[in-house]
Each structure stands twice: as C-alpha cells, then as structure tokens.
Design a protein around this motif. Structure first.
Motif, short mmCIF file in Angstrom:
data_model
loop_
_atom_site.label_atom_id
_atom_site.label_comp_id
_atom_site.label_asym_id
_atom_site.label_seq_id
_atom_site.Cartn_x
_atom_site.Cartn_y
_atom_site.Cartn_z
N ASN A 1 8.03 -1.87 -0.41
CA ASN A 1 8.66 -2.91 0.72
C ASN A 1 9.85 -3.02 0.25
OD1 ASN A 1 7.68 -2.86 3.72
ND2 ASN A 1 5.86 -3.28 2.60
N VAL B 1 2.46 3.11 12.16
CA VAL B 1 0.97 2.31 11.62
C VAL B 1 0.72 2.21 12.31
CG1 VAL B 1 1.76 4.01 9.05
CG2 VAL B 1 2.33 1.84 9.86
N ASN C 1 8.79 -1.18 -6.97
CA ASN C 1 8.80 -2.28 -5.45
C ASN C 1 8.27 -1.72 -4.81
OD1 ASN C 1 10.94 -3.52 -7.13
ND2 ASN C 1 12.43 -1.29 -7.09
N LEU D 1 -2.95 4.20 0.68
CA LEU D 1 -3.26 5.42 2.20
C LEU D 1 -3.60 6.87 2.56
CD1 LEU D 1 -3.81 4.65 5.64
CD2 LEU D 1 -0.50 5.38 6.13
N HIS E 1 11.18 8.44 1.81
CA HIS E 1 11.06 8.62 0.40
C HIS E 1 11.61 10.84 0.29
CE1 HIS E 1 8.38 5.20 0.13
NE2 HIS E 1 9.60 4.66 0.43
N HIS F 1 7.31 3.07 7.83
CA HIS F 1 5.94 2.79 7.68
C HIS F 1 5.74 1.10 7.56
CE1 HIS F 1 3.03 5.07 5.33
NE2 HIS F 1 3.70 5.73 5.79
N THR F 2 7.40 0.59 7.51
CA THR F 2 7.89 -0.57 7.55
C THR F 2 9.46 -0.70 8.86
OG1 THR F 2 9.05 -2.00 5.84
CG2 THR F 2 9.29 -0.09 5.74
N GLY G 1 -0.73 -0.91 -0.23
CA GLY G 1 -1.25 -0.05 1.19
C GLY G 1 -0.39 0.97 1.65
N LEU G 2 0.99 1.59 1.31
CA LEU G 2 1.30 3.39 1.14
C LEU G 2 0.44 4.12 0.00
CD1 LEU G 2 4.95 3.70 2.27
CD2 LEU G 2 4.25 4.98 0.14
N GLU H 1 4.37 -7.00 8.63
CA GLU H 1 3.04 -5.80 8.43
C GLU H 1 3.64 -5.14 9.17
OE1 GLU H 1 2.17 -4.79 5.29
OE2 GLU H 1 1.40 -6.90 4.61
N ALA H 2 3.36 -4.07 8.90
CA ALA H 2 3.50 -2.79 9.61
C ALA H 2 2.12 -2.49 10.34
CB ALA H 2 3.71 -1.42 9.21
N SER H 3 1.08 -1.91 8.83
CA SER H 3 -0.26 -2.28 9.38
C SER H 3 -1.81 -3.20 8.83
CB SER H 3 -0.74 -0.59 9.96
OG SER H 3 -1.88 -0.28 9.23
N GLY H 4 -0.99 -2.86 7.24
CA GLY H 4 -1.87 -3.40 7.03
C GLY H 4 -3.24 -2.73 6.73
N TYR I 1 6.85 -12.16 3.34
CA TYR I 1 6.99 -11.89 4.22
C TYR I 1 5.00 -11.76 3.67
CZ TYR I 1 5.05 -7.05 4.38
OH TYR I 1 4.17 -5.95 3.52
N ASN J 1 -3.38 3.22 11.23
CA ASN J 1 -3.90 4.10 9.96
C ASN J 1 -5.51 3.78 9.90
OD1 ASN J 1 -1.19 2.42 7.67
ND2 ASN J 1 -1.13 3.73 8.90
C1 TH1 Z 1 3.19 -0.10 3.20
C2 TH1 Z 1 2.97 -1.07 4.17
O1 TH1 Z 1 3.95 -2.95 4.46
C3 TH1 Z 1 1.59 -2.31 4.93
O2 TH1 Z 1 1.75 -2.64 6.14
C4 TH1 Z 1 1.26 -1.03 5.56
O3 TH1 Z 1 -0.16 -0.77 6.12
C5 TH1 Z 1 1.15 0.13 4.77
O4 TH1 Z 1 2.18 0.89 3.93
C6 TH1 Z 1 0.60 2.08 5.21
O5 TH1 Z 1 0.73 2.20 5.99
C7 TH1 Z 1 4.42 -0.43 2.74
N1 TH1 Z 1 4.31 0.34 1.30
C8 TH1 Z 1 5.73 0.84 1.46
C9 TH1 Z 1 6.46 0.80 -0.59
C10 TH1 Z 1 7.60 1.08 -0.56
C11 TH1 Z 1 8.21 1.43 0.92
C12 TH1 Z 1 8.03 1.44 2.68
C13 TH1 Z 1 6.61 0.24 2.32
S1 TH1 Z 1 5.89 0.30 3.66
C14 TH1 Z 1 8.26 1.73 -1.18
#
Ligand code: TH1
Length: 834
Positions: A289, A452, A287, A139, A338, A374-375, A135-136, A674-677, A572, A482
């Motif tokens: 999250n 998000v 990886n 996005l 990051h 994002h988390t 997702g990140l 889940e921050a957004s999905g 999760y 998002n």
């Molecule tokens: C994701 C979130 O899990 C998801 O809920 C969200 O929709 C998405 O980001 C966009 O905002 C994340 N992906 C990562 C990847 C890494 C570290 C933290 C997150 S949070 C490597």
C-alpha cells in the motif's frame, strides 16, 4: 508442430510414457528412487530435508503429468484464456497443497511413516515461496488455486524474484530485515531456457513513412535485457487440470558477459552489465500500500509486462485468426495498476509492429483488459514521472500522450467547456514534473473496473473515480468481493476441523461448494459435535502455545482468550490502537484488588506482521508492542491474566498455524481505508470470531453471519472526513481520557525510554490523529468488554463460532473467480476426462 513425433513412432512413445503412481507402494518406490538417484543419497544419510526433497520430486513428477495434458488440451481446444498479471504471488508452501489437491496425502503419510518420517515434519522443511507483500499477493495465489479447481484455462504471469519478501527478526524489540534467498532448491519451478524474450529499454523514436506513405514509429537504440521463463505447475483440487504460472527472470541479453570487453581486459564492466541486467528481477519491493516511484520498479514493471504480452501475442498468432478476434481469445486482468503498461504495450505492438490503425487497435486493447483496484489510499496510487518514462520508454510516452489526447477530446465533446473536468480526469497530472496517473490510464484502457468489496467499490465510484462514472456510465464499474481458497485455509490449515465438517455435511463436497457449510446449522445443538468443535479449537491453541514457548520462551495458557492481529504493520490498520488497548487492560488489572483480578478473563494478545523497511512509524509500533510485552509478561502480579506476544516473521505458513488457533481476531482499520481484507474471512472460516470496524469485507461478513456473531465498533466511513476536519479545525477536540491515561503511562517510562515512543503518541495527540485512534478508542474498549463477557459464556461462544462458519460459503475464491469469469472475462471451463 515441427517438434512433434510422427504418427508411426508414437506407439512406442505411448508404451513408455510416464504414468503417475497410484498407491503407497508406488509412492515409496518413487521416493526412494529420488533419494538414491536424483539426490545421490541412501538410507544411511537421508535426513528430513532429503526426505522433503525426494517427496517433493515424487509429487512434482505427478503434477507434471497432469500439467502437460492440461496444456495440450487447452491448446487443442483453442478456447479463450484468461491471463492474470500480478507483480506478486504469495504462494507459501507447495508440497502439502499438491498432496491434498491431488488427493494423495494419505498415501504419502502412510508411505513416509513406513520409511521412518512423520509427514508433518517433512512438510515443515519447505521454505515459503514468498513473492508478495500481503493481501494482494495472497489473493493472486488463491485465485490461481480456484482457476485450476474450476478448470478455467488460465495462466498467471509474474516476476521470478531472487529475493522474496525479507525475513523478519526481532532484536531487542526492533525489526531487523534478513534477505530471503529462496531458490537454492526449488523443485516446483521449471526453467524454460528456450522460452526467452528480448526486452528493450531507453533509446529513441524514429518517425518515418512506409511505402504506402503511412506514418510509422520505430523505437531504436537503447539496451536489451533477456527475459527467461520459469514455469510453476498449479494443481486444481480434485481435478486433473493443472494450470501454469509463468515467472520471468532477467538475464544479460548478450549471454554470459561481454566477451569483447572481457578480452580487452575490461573485466569489471563486462560483469557489471550482466549484473545490471540480473538486478531487474533480483528483489521484490517490500512496500504494501505504498508507491515510491523508483526507476528500478518501473523497469521491473515494463520487463514483466513486455515479456508476458510477447508470449500471449505469440500464442494468439499461432491460431492464425484475424486480430479483431484477439479479445475473443484473450482476457487480461490487471492486478492493481502495477501492470498498466500492458495497455500501452499492446497498443504499440498492434500499431507499430502489426500495422493496425489506431482506432482498430484501441478497440482490441480496451476489449481485452480488465482492471482491479485494491486501494483508495492516496500514497498507494501509482504515478510515474513523465521525464522518467520519456527516458526509459520513449515510444510508450508518445502513445500515452495520444491515448490521453483522444480520451480528453471525447470528454470535451461529451461535456463541453468543463476545463476543470478535463484537468481532473487527465492521465497526465500537470505538476512539476508532470506525472502519469496509472489508475486513470488503467480505467481508460479497460472495459471493466472493479473494487474488491462492496463498500470499497462504492467508495471508488463516489470518490477517486467519480468523474469516470459520469463519463463512462455506471456499468463499467463493478464489484467483485474477494474470497479465499477453502482448500488451503480450511482443509490444509485445519485438517481436524475439515474432517469434523465433512462428517456432518456428508463428505468433502464443501471444499468445492463452500455454501454446503450451511448444513452445519442443523447440528448446532448436537452436544457431541459442539464438544468436538470446541476441542479442535483448544488443540489448535495448545499447538500455538507450544510454538510460542519453544521459539520465544513465553508461557501462555491455552485456556486464556487468544486475541490475534496478524497482518502488515500500517498506521491505517491500527496496530497502535490494539497495543494501546492492551496497555489499558494492563493498567486496569494493576488497579484492581486481588479478588477483583481473580474474576477477570485471562487474555493473550498476539501480534505478527512485517513493517516496510522504510516505514519508520510502523517499526516504532513493532518496538512498542515488544516493549509492552517485556513488562507485562514478566509482571508476577499479572501472571496469566495478560500476555503480549509478537510472533516474528509472519508469513503464509505461520498464518496456517496461527489462524486456526484464534478465539478473536482484530480487523480494526479506520473505516474506509481497508479495501477488503482477506484474513478476516480466514479467521471466521476457522471458527474464530472477529472484532472489527465497518470497513472492507467486514461489512459483508456481518451481513452473512449475522450481527450477533461479530463485534463491530467505531465510526463509519461516511463520517471520517468530518472527524478529520474537526481534529484540525474544531476547537473543542479532546483526547479520549482512557487514551490520555495510556499515554501518561508510556511517558512515565513504564515501558522503557519514552522518547522511543514519542512519535506514536504525537501522531495521535499533536498531529491530527489522521487514523481516528482517539475517536474510536472508547467504543473499542467497550466492545472488548463485550468480548470478555461473551467468552465467559462458553456455550454461547461455541454457538456463535459454529453458526459463523456455517454461513461463510459466500467467501470462497471459487465464487469470486466465477464472478470474474462471467462478468469480466467471458471464459468457460474446460475439463479433461478425469
Ligand atoms: C490489499 C488491500 O490493502 C487489502 O484491503 C485487500 O484485501 C488486498 O489488497 C486484496 O484485494 C492491497 N495490497 C497492496 C499492495 C500494493 C499496492 C496496493 C495494495 S492494496 C503494493
């Protein structure tokens, strides 16, 4: 300026300037030219792969034309730009997107047909650009599409990994990782061998005084690696704006390899130095999250951040403006923590190299950066060990300590005698070894911090960042929910639905103003429209069924209810709960009489997603899904009533096929995790309904589409802490009885050796059920019964589907980018004459 052609010669230039093709004939001429010259082939050896290459090159030429003009326009206007720093850009395929955004897919389709190719087959030849986990990264890709479409002056900065996210194979039910080498033929990138930056690592700091008696720090020694820019054009939809994504690749600083060593016969180490340098941009960490704190990852982060900042500062300095205007020209957005070292690097450039005072520099820094979180998962919050940073970036560590000192001093003044507060908010965690909390550094060094989705933004304010709200006040913290680009996730992925919507809403205006979808509500009772709507979904399911049959040999009935969960595998996200639910369904069907069975709603449970290679539990979950599929799919008694399918190697291009074929999709994370999905938005936009928890953007989707159009279940985020506590300390906690029955069946060996699945069961039954699978299982099963009932009512289902799509306008990434532009970046669009 020195390289520009003098005025008298420009007329000749203009006469010969490349002009983009405008019609089918022009396209065909370009395509054949590329086959015969660039590829050195002919009509006698032009396969689909060559047709793809030539087609991509023809459209690339077309993009370059707009791209050059966009860059010239933006340079001339000297307007404020936003720089989006992301370690991941999950772009997927580029050709279809380029054709659609330019508005020439029809030309290409007709042109290719006359030359002997089907456009769909040509598009399929392209490998995904898979420089992201999930997702990140996706996005970031949607944001680039919206930034260009809305004509914002914007650059993306990332790393040019030689290997993107691994390819997943399933062998005997287990995930096997295969490297994703994707650069063999990539027409979408332009190497800029003249745009390079030397990046320093290791070494030591020398403290001296300058001629004015001022203290100066010089970072000396260590080793140097060269960053080389590779540029990727990002076309906007229906606009000539074509922005730039700059990806950095690492190379040995001393050219090819060390000739000194080579001439001395030390061949091996001369090549080793070169390889060590190239290792930095070699591979994406797989990886999602999770933070593993590896030195090479830190090197990647600094390498990319330092090269990008050098580039940004170089561009600013050309304008000859005073430093205090830097934040009026430059906004930098940090995609998670990051790139947080960028804060430290800019402070270092301003103080150590440009000679600004600390406070003046720090004011510039904090006005420049914004940070997106994002988390909230603790294992994903980045921390770097102080000894590691001391070793790799000695001067940066000093600056971090100074930033922290001044920050803690101001907190002390604001809240005297609160030692525990200082401990909690400190950038340095006083463990052994000491750790740098990157989120704290990102907050202190930015003027805005955003989550998000609404729930997520509220959670960060009340939990992990609560103290910072007390310190800075609530205005520093904001929400930007998002969004997704409707170009790729509707128009490209589901062309027939897009066409139907256009026919009812007065053209394709909804693709750039997604709220226009609300016009569909007027047609919800139109019988022909409803029939076509349902037909499109059915055809998308037929296409997916064919893919499943062709690639996995499993026959699924397109009349069955397609139930889809595709996303990274993580406890999760609770794929384990989904497969337990499928087992429960199987057991229930087995216990029925044939008459009862005949009344049941047939289902296909479709899974897809990668497990991080080091995430053992996630890999066990993949194995369980495949093991259940093996039994259920071959049970003659069950037939079409239940199929369980795991589609290997889920990625962006597979998402474009799978999402439009879903009846119901699962977004069932433990509330608050889940921050957004964002796939939840993609499914609903394609007329699929969703079953989900009150988590992330599900909540806002419900608010928009109405709670009668979504299947919500499960405990709420506010209760999670107490429930977890009860698991460990409450005496009367018992496993849900239906879940106990499922476990019993797994342990009887129905799905193979029960030892293989013991850990998945233990995590729930014996180790505290951290993700609340048992707590939510009953309401999950009950809600799936409601789904079955609702699906039986085909007309009612179609109504829900149409009304949901009609109300999805909010979730466009265009809305989202406009919110960032106004609330955080303070940038304006810059349009060319079209
Ligand atoms: C994701 C979130 O899990 C998801 O809920 C969200 O929709 C998405 O980001 C966009 O905002 C994340 N992906 C990562 C990847 C890494 C570290 C933290 C997150 S949070 C490597």
């Amino acid at each position: 300026v020195e390289a520009s052609i003098p005025e008298p010669q420009r007329e000749t230039w203009r006469k010969h300037q490349a002009k983009p093709f405008a019609d089918k004939d022009g396209f065909q001429r370009e395509l054949v030219r590329h086959v015969e010259t660039t590829l050195a082939r002919s009509m006698f050896n032009c396969d689909e792969s060559a047709a793809y290459s030539a087609c991509a090159l023809a459209f690339r030429d077309r993009l370059v034309y707009d791209w050059n003009r966009t860059q010239q326009r933006q340079t001339l206007a000297d307007a404020k730009r936003v720089y989006y720093l992301s370690l991941e850009f999950l772009m997927g395929r580029a050709l279809d997107n380029a054709m659609l955004n330019i508005g020439q897919k029809d030309i290409a389709k007709a042109g290719l047909a006359e030359l002997g190719f089907r456009i769909e087959d040509v598009i399929e030849q392209e490998n995904d650009a898979a420089l992201g986990n999930g997702g990140l990264g996706r996005l970031a890709a949607c944001f680039l599409d919206s930034l260009a479409t809305l004509n914002y002056p914007a650059w993306g900065y990332g790393l040019r990994y030689r290997y993107g996210i691994f390819k997943q194979e399933i062998i005997d039910g287990y995930q096997v990782e295969v490297p994703d080498y994707w650069l063999d033929f990539n027409p979408w990138e332009f190497p800029r061998h003249d745009v390079t930056v030397d990046i320093q690592f290791y070494g030591h700091v020398v403290k001296t005084t300058d001629e004015n008696g001022r203290v100066v720090h010089r970072w000396e020694g260590g080793e140097t690696v060269k960053a080389v820019a590779y540029d990727v054009p990002i076309p906007g939809y229906g606009t000539s704006t074509t922005n730039n994504l700059r990806l950095w690749s690492s190379k040995a600083a001393s050219g090819e390899f060390d000739f000194q060593k080579f001439n001395n016969g030390d061949y091996e180490s001369s090549v080793a130095d070169q390889q060590r340098a190239e290792t930095i941009s070699a591979v994406l960490y797989p990886n999602d999250n999770l933070d593993r704190g590896k030195e090479l990852r830190l090197k990647q982060q600094y390498f990319w951040v330092a090269a990008s900042l050098y580039d940004i500062v170089r561009r600013f300095k050309k304008s000859k403006r005073p430093w205090k205007e830097f934040p009026d020209q430059v906004a930098i957005q940090l995609n998670d923590t990051h790139p947080t070292l960028a804060i430290v690097e800019l402070q270092r450039i301003l103080v150590d190299i440009e000679g600004l005072g600390w406070d003046e520099a720090w004011d510039i820094v904090t006005r420049t950066f914004g940070y997106t979180n994002h988390t909230v998962l603790p294992e994903a919050l980045e921390k770097w060990s102080v000894p590691l940073v001391q070793h790799l970036l000695p001067r940066h560590l000093q600056i971090i300590y100074d930033i922290n000192l001044f920050f803690l001093q101001s907190v002390e003044r604001q809240f005297p005698n609160d030692r525990d507060l200082l401990r909690r908010v400190s950038i340095i965690e006083e463990t052994n070894p000491k750790m740098i909390r990157m989120a704290h550094l990102a907050i202190v060094g930015s003027h805005k911090v955003n989550g998000v989705a609404e729930l997520h933004s509220d959670l960060i304010k009340t939990t992990i960042f609560k103290d910072f709200v007390d310190i800075y006040g609530p205005d520093k913290f904001t929400n930007v929910t998002n969004g997704i680009t409707p170009r790729r996730w509707l128009h490209q992925a589901n062309p027939r639905l897009s066409e139907l919507i256009a026919s009812k809403t007065g053209g394709y205006g909804f693709l750039t103003d997604l709220t226009q979808l609300n016009k569909l509500e007027l047609h919800v009772n139109d019988a022909d429209f409803r029939r076509e709507w349902a037909e499109i979904k059915f055809n998308n399911k037929v296409r997916l069924a064919k893919y499943i049959k062709d690639t996995l040999g499993i026959a699924v009935n397109p009349n069955a209810l397609f139930d889809v969960q595709v996303k990274r595998i993580h406890e999760y996200k609770r794929q384990q709960m989904n497969i337990f639910g499928a087992i429960h369904r199987y057991l229930t069907l087995k216990e029925m009489t044939p008459e009862e069975r005949a009344k049941q709603q047939p289902r296909v449970s479709i899974f897809g997603g990668k497990a991080a290679p080091g995430y053992w539990m996630a890999k066990q979950i993949i194995h369980l899904i495949n093991a259940v599929g093996e039994v259920v799919n071959n049970d003659k008694e069950i037939g079409d009533l239940l199929k369980v399918v795991f589609i290997p190697d889920y990625n962006v291009s597979k998402a474009e096929m799978i999402i439009p074929a879903s009846d119901i999709s699962e977004h069932i994370s433990t509330a608050g995790t889940e921050a957004s999905g964002t796939s939840n938005m993609k499914f609903v936009l394609n007329g699929g309904l969703i079953i989900g928890t009150c988590d992330g953007a599900n909540i806002e989707i419900t608010r928009e589409i109405g709670d009668e159009n979504i299947f919500l279940f499960g405990n709420l985020a506010e209760n999670v802490e107490d429930l977890r506590h009860a698991h460990t300390y409450g005496g009367d906690w018992t496993l849900d009885p239906s879940l106990a029955r499922v476990f019993e069946e797994i342990e009887r060996g129905t799905f193979g050796n029960p030892q293989d699945f013991a850990a998945i069961i233990s995590a729930v039954r014996d180790h505290g059920d951290y993700y609340l699978v048992s707590d939510d299982f009953h309401s999950y099963l009950e809600t799936h019964k409601l789904v079955d009932e609702a699906y039986r009512d085909k007309e009612g289902w179609t109504t829900k589907s149409i009304l949901s799509v009609a109300r999805m306008g909010f979730f466009s990434s265009d809305r989202c980018i406009n919110e960032y532009a106004e609330g955080i970046w303070n940038i304006e669009p810059l349009k060319g004459e079209e």
